[in-house]
Design a protein around this motif. Structure first.
Motif, PDB file in Angstrom:
ATOM      1  N   PHE A 155      64.722  38.172  41.642  1.00  0.00           N
ATOM      2  CA  PHE A 155      64.267  37.346  42.760  1.00  0.00           C
ATOM      3  C   PHE A 155      62.750  37.215  42.777  1.00  0.00           C
ATOM      4  CE2 PHE A 155      68.435  38.777  44.047  1.00  0.00           C
ATOM      5  CZ  PHE A 155      68.984  37.689  44.697  1.00  0.00           C
ATOM      6  N   ARG A 156      62.052  38.283  42.440  1.00  0.00           N
ATOM      7  CA  ARG A 156      60.593  38.278  42.501  1.00  0.00           C
ATOM      8  C   ARG A 156      59.994  37.304  41.487  1.00  0.00           C
ATOM      9  NH1 ARG A 156      60.446  44.219  39.786  1.00  0.00           N
ATOM     10  NH2 ARG A 156      61.795  44.562  41.594  1.00  0.00           N
ATOM     11  N   SER A 157      58.721  37.003  41.657  1.00  0.00           N
ATOM     12  CA  SER A 157      58.018  36.060  40.785  1.00  0.00           C
ATOM     13  C   SER A 157      58.063  36.506  39.325  1.00  0.00           C
ATOM     14  CB  SER A 157      56.554  35.930  41.225  1.00  0.00           C
ATOM     15  OG  SER A 157      55.795  35.232  40.254  1.00  0.00           O
ATOM     16  N   VAL A 158      58.476  35.598  38.443  1.00  0.00           N
ATOM     17  CA  VAL A 158      58.532  35.917  37.016  1.00  0.00           C
ATOM     18  C   VAL A 158      57.152  35.875  36.379  1.00  0.00           C
ATOM     19  CG1 VAL A 158      60.900  35.084  36.791  1.00  0.00           C
ATOM     20  CG2 VAL A 158      58.998  33.521  36.357  1.00  0.00           C
ATOM     21  N   THR A 159      56.168  35.340  37.093  1.00  0.00           N
ATOM     22  CA  THR A 159      54.802  35.325  36.575  1.00  0.00           C
ATOM     23  C   THR A 159      53.944  36.421  37.198  1.00  0.00           C
ATOM     24  OG1 THR A 159      54.111  33.713  38.255  1.00  0.00           O
ATOM     25  CG2 THR A 159      54.895  32.839  36.148  1.00  0.00           C
ATOM     26  N   GLY A 160      54.557  37.272  38.012  1.00  0.00           N
ATOM     27  CA  GLY A 160      53.790  38.330  38.661  1.00  0.00           C
ATOM     28  C   GLY A 160      52.968  37.794  39.813  1.00  0.00           C
ATOM     29  N   GLU A 161      51.970  38.564  40.230  1.00  0.00           N
ATOM     30  CA  GLU A 161      51.145  38.182  41.362  1.00  0.00           C
ATOM     31  C   GLU A 161      49.681  38.486  41.080  1.00  0.00           C
ATOM     32  OE1 GLU A 161      52.148  40.518  44.812  1.00  0.00           O
ATOM     33  OE2 GLU A 161      51.872  42.418  43.770  1.00  0.00           O
ATOM     34  N   ILE A 162      48.809  37.926  41.906  1.00  0.00           N
ATOM     35  CA  ILE A 162      47.385  38.188  41.811  1.00  0.00           C
ATOM     36  C   ILE A 162      46.832  38.333  43.224  1.00  0.00           C
ATOM     37  CG2 ILE A 162      46.819  35.710  41.723  1.00  0.00           C
ATOM     38  CD1 ILE A 162      44.436  36.439  39.953  1.00  0.00           C
ATOM     39  N   LYS A 163      45.942  39.297  43.409  1.00  0.00           N
ATOM     40  CA  LYS A 163      45.327  39.490  44.720  1.00  0.00           C
ATOM     41  C   LYS A 163      44.426  38.311  45.041  1.00  0.00           C
ATOM     42  CE  LYS A 163      45.331  44.559  44.633  1.00  0.00           C
ATOM     43  NZ  LYS A 163      44.485  45.790  44.688  1.00  0.00           N
ATOM     44  N   THR A 164      44.338  37.983  46.316  1.00  0.00           N
ATOM     45  CA  THR A 164      43.478  36.884  46.753  1.00  0.00           C
ATOM     46  C   THR A 164      42.306  37.426  47.562  1.00  0.00           C
ATOM     47  OG1 THR A 164      44.492  36.479  48.917  1.00  0.00           O
ATOM     48  CG2 THR A 164      45.597  35.518  46.997  1.00  0.00           C
ATOM     49  N   SER A 165      41.447  36.521  47.987  1.00  0.00           N
ATOM     50  CA  SER A 165      40.289  36.910  48.805  1.00  0.00           C
ATOM     51  C   SER A 165      40.688  37.239  50.234  1.00  0.00           C
ATOM     52  CB  SER A 165      39.251  35.781  48.799  1.00  0.00           C
ATOM     53  OG  SER A 165      39.812  34.562  49.251  1.00  0.00           O
ATOM     54  N   ILE A 166      41.973  37.033  50.594  1.00  0.00           N
ATOM     55  CA  ILE A 166      42.486  37.441  51.898  1.00  0.00           C
ATOM     56  C   ILE A 166      43.141  38.809  51.734  1.00  0.00           C
ATOM     57  CG2 ILE A 166      44.006  36.862  53.822  1.00  0.00           C
ATOM     58  CD1 ILE A 166      43.953  33.956  52.884  1.00  0.00           C
ATOM     59  N   PRO A 167      42.672  39.835  52.391  1.00  0.00           N
ATOM     60  CA  PRO A 167      43.238  41.171  52.222  1.00  0.00           C
ATOM     61  C   PRO A 167      44.749  41.196  52.432  1.00  0.00           C
ATOM     62  CG  PRO A 167      41.224  41.277  53.518  1.00  0.00           C
ATOM     63  CD  PRO A 167      41.550  39.825  53.355  1.00  0.00           C
ATOM     64  N   GLY A 168      45.473  41.806  51.479  1.00  0.00           N
ATOM     65  CA  GLY A 168      46.909  41.963  51.593  1.00  0.00           C
ATOM     66  C   GLY A 168      47.736  40.761  51.204  1.00  0.00           C
ATOM     67  N   VAL A 169      47.098  39.657  50.805  1.00  0.00           N
ATOM     68  CA  VAL A 169      47.801  38.430  50.447  1.00  0.00           C
ATOM     69  C   VAL A 169      47.701  38.206  48.944  1.00  0.00           C
ATOM     70  CG1 VAL A 169      47.883  35.913  50.717  1.00  0.00           C
ATOM     71  CG2 VAL A 169      47.405  37.375  52.695  1.00  0.00           C
ATOM     72  N   THR A 170      48.835  37.888  48.311  1.00  0.00           N
ATOM     73  CA  THR A 170      48.847  37.587  46.886  1.00  0.00           C
ATOM     74  C   THR A 170      49.437  36.214  46.632  1.00  0.00           C
ATOM     75  OG1 THR A 170      51.036  38.569  46.519  1.00  0.00           O
ATOM     76  CG2 THR A 170      49.123  40.045  46.328  1.00  0.00           C
ATOM     77  N   PHE A 171      49.058  35.614  45.501  1.00  0.00           N
ATOM     78  CA  PHE A 171      49.641  34.369  44.998  1.00  0.00           C
ATOM     79  C   PHE A 171      50.309  34.671  43.664  1.00  0.00           C
ATOM     80  CE2 PHE A 171      46.147  31.505  47.090  1.00  0.00           C
ATOM     81  CZ  PHE A 171      46.699  31.763  48.335  1.00  0.00           C
ATOM     82  N   GLY A 172      51.053  33.699  43.127  1.00  0.00           N
ATOM     83  CA  GLY A 172      51.543  33.819  41.770  1.00  0.00           C
ATOM     84  C   GLY A 172      50.368  33.940  40.810  1.00  0.00           C
ATOM     85  N   SER A 173      50.530  34.695  39.735  1.00  0.00           N
ATOM     86  CA  SER A 173      49.387  35.045  38.883  1.00  0.00           C
ATOM     87  C   SER A 173      48.766  33.856  38.160  1.00  0.00           C
ATOM     88  CB  SER A 173      49.819  36.092  37.853  1.00  0.00           C
ATOM     89  OG  SER A 173      50.771  35.541  36.946  1.00  0.00           O
ATOM     90  N   THR A 174      49.469  32.722  38.122  1.00  0.00           N
ATOM     91  CA  THR A 174      48.908  31.520  37.498  1.00  0.00           C
ATOM     92  C   THR A 174      47.673  31.021  38.241  1.00  0.00           C
ATOM     93  OG1 THR A 174      51.146  30.876  36.833  1.00  0.00           O
ATOM     94  CG2 THR A 174      49.450  29.169  36.734  1.00  0.00           C
ATOM     95  N   TYR A 175      47.578  31.309  39.549  1.00  0.00           N
ATOM     96  CA  TYR A 175      46.604  30.642  40.420  1.00  0.00           C
ATOM     97  C   TYR A 175      45.369  31.512  40.658  1.00  0.00           C
ATOM     98  CZ  TYR A 175      50.463  27.530  40.630  1.00  0.00           C
ATOM     99  OH  TYR A 175      51.461  26.677  40.244  1.00  0.00           O
ATOM    100  N   THR A 176      44.672  31.802  39.557  1.00  0.00           N
ATOM    101  CA  THR A 176      43.497  32.675  39.628  1.00  0.00           C
ATOM    102  C   THR A 176      42.358  32.025  40.408  1.00  0.00           C
ATOM    103  OG1 THR A 176      42.774  31.803  37.478  1.00  0.00           O
ATOM    104  CG2 THR A 176      44.083  33.831  37.465  1.00  0.00           C
TER     105      THR A 176
END
Length: 456
Positions: A74-95
């Motif tokens: 179910f989880r993202s197949v591309t993983g995640e990346i931390k964002t400039s908002i504390p505690g919020v992540t996006f899919g790792s494609t969106y650096t």
């Protein structure tokens, strides 16, 4: 029309000269501009909307809701990346967007319909659920008028990519164009699309027939001579504003200038350039998304109020005809990340962050459970939705999805919320009834909308 078609002779088969044609065109356009600006009113704010539509159904999970706490499958197949908002992540494609997350308001609970068919869902979303099938942009043009009263720039424009990432997506590109039309409002409220030969486009664009391209230098000399004659006679100063505006369109005014990307500094064009990303599944082509977003910014600067930018190919079934989600994100997610990051930086540097509202939207999301080949199918339970600029509060996530990203867990948002936010950004809803001549059914629709409270 402003089709300045140079020919070998000075007259056409009816005996009309090129000078006659230019004169008639300018007079006709001046009348059009006069009518188009008749609905100008203080109720309309100095704001514009750029609607970036991800046609094909972009995965809500691999973009802005990676759900890495969900079970495997179910989880993202591309993983995640931390964002400039504390505690919020996006899919790792969106650096790039992760670094600029404070400029975004990400909605994780948008579920506007329960349609899993592309054609029906695209129509539903781009018309905002309107039963008459009139596009959101056309309805705005009916409110504000078809053209800016100062520049002549059309109120509503579409920028649909010239080619599709997958060959079978031609029908969806054309569908975006079809559902961007005005429906029963009439052709006058249709979009100006620099990529087509539509009626309004032909009225604003310099067209040269292929067989007569060799005469383009003669045409330029004719235009230069016409401008010099007008300047010497002083007639331009004596013209009423609409006729002067029409001549400026013909001779290189705001509309044509807005369409000329070469007027941008090389540094800005390079920042937007996505040509080094090769999109396509059966055939690779350079991505043109960056250029379309740069054009959108220029159109808004020149007075356009609503621009739809189309990006097709987000259908990641992993069935041979379509890529899996991981490959699909690499193909289209990387240029999207690059182009939108450039757009956010550019509008801020241009001092336009308050003026231009960017909305990123798709017709639906993708199934929470990943398929055996790494694909996800159609899923209307949740739909990606992101806002940036326009004076709205950003740097936040609105709503929440359930543990497996199947449906909204909190703050479910519908069409009324999206439309209410768009209308509240573009005009003073409470004062709209003061504008004379607006259809009551459209006014009633606007009053049903509600601004997303976290954005106000």
């Amino acid at each position: 029309m402003l089709n300045l078609l140079e020919s070998g002779g000075g007259r056409d088969c009816s005996g009309a000269t090129r000078r006659d044609f230019l004169s008639v065109s300018a007079l006709g356009l001046s009348a059009l501009l006069s009518r188009a600006s008749a609905t100008s009113h203080p109720v309309f704010k100095d704001k514009s909307v750029v609607l970036l539509f991800l046609c094909g159904g972009a995965s809500h999970i691999e973009t802005f809701d990676p759900k890495m706490t969900a079970p495997e499958g179910f989880r993202s197949v591309t993983g995640e990346i931390k964002t400039s908002i504390p505690g919020v992540t996006f899919g790792s494609t969106y650096t790039g967007l992760a670094k600029r997350a404070k400029k975004l308001a990400v909605v994780r609970s948008f579920a506007p319909h329960q349609i899993s068919d592309h054609a029906k869902a695209i129509r539903k979303v781009l018309t905002g659920g309107n039963s008459a099938f009139t596009s959101i942009g056309s309805r705005f043009a009916r409110f504000r008028g078809t053209a800016d009263s100062k520049t002549g720039m059309p109120t509503y424009c579409t920028l649909i990519q010239d080619h599709e990432p997958y060959s079978q997506y031609v029908e969806y590109r054309d569908l975006i164009r079809i559902v961007s039309l005005p429906g029963e409002l009439g052709k006058a409220f249709g979009p100006f699309d620099p990529g087509t030969r539509g009626q309004l486009n032909d009225s604003m664009k310099l067209n040269l027939s292929m067989q007569n391209l060799k005469h383009r230098q003669s045409l330029l000399r004719s235009l230069d001579s016409m401008r010099r004659n007008i300047d010497r006679s002083g007639n331009m100063e004596a013209m009423d504003k609409f006729r002067q505006q029409a001549f400026e369109v013909i001779l290189g005014g705001d509309v044509r200038k807005a369409l000329d990307l070469s007027r941008e500094p090389e540094k800005i064009r390079a920042a937007y350039d996505t040509g080094h990303f090769k999109v396509g599944w059966t055939k690779k082509r350079p991505s043109t998304l960056g250029g379309r977003l740069l054009m959108a910014r220029r159109l808004c600067q020149a007075g356009c109020g609503f621009v739809t930018v189309g990006s097709a190919g987000w259908d990641n079934h992993a069935n041979g005809k379509h890529p899996n989600v991981k490959d699909g994100m690499a193909l289209l997610g990387r240029p999207l990340d690059h182009a939108v990051s450039a757009f956010l930086d550019d509008v801020e540097q241009q001092g336009l962050s308050e003026k231009i509202l960017l909305v990123i939207l798709s017709e639906f999301g993708r199934t929470p459970r990943i398929g055996k080949n790494g694909g996800r199918d159609h899923w209307p339970g949740l739909c990606p939705l992101v806002f940036s600029g326009g004076g709205l509060k950003t740097g936040q996530v609105i709503g929440e999805s359930t543990s497996k990203a199947e449906k909204p867990k909190s703050d479910p948002l519908r069409f009324e919320d999206l439309l209410g936010t768009l209308w509240g950004t573009l005009f003073d809803v409470g004062q709209l009834r003061l504008v004379p001549g607006l259809p009551r059914e459209l006014l009633n629709e606007v009053e049903k909308g509600r601004m997303i409270r976290q954005l106000g």
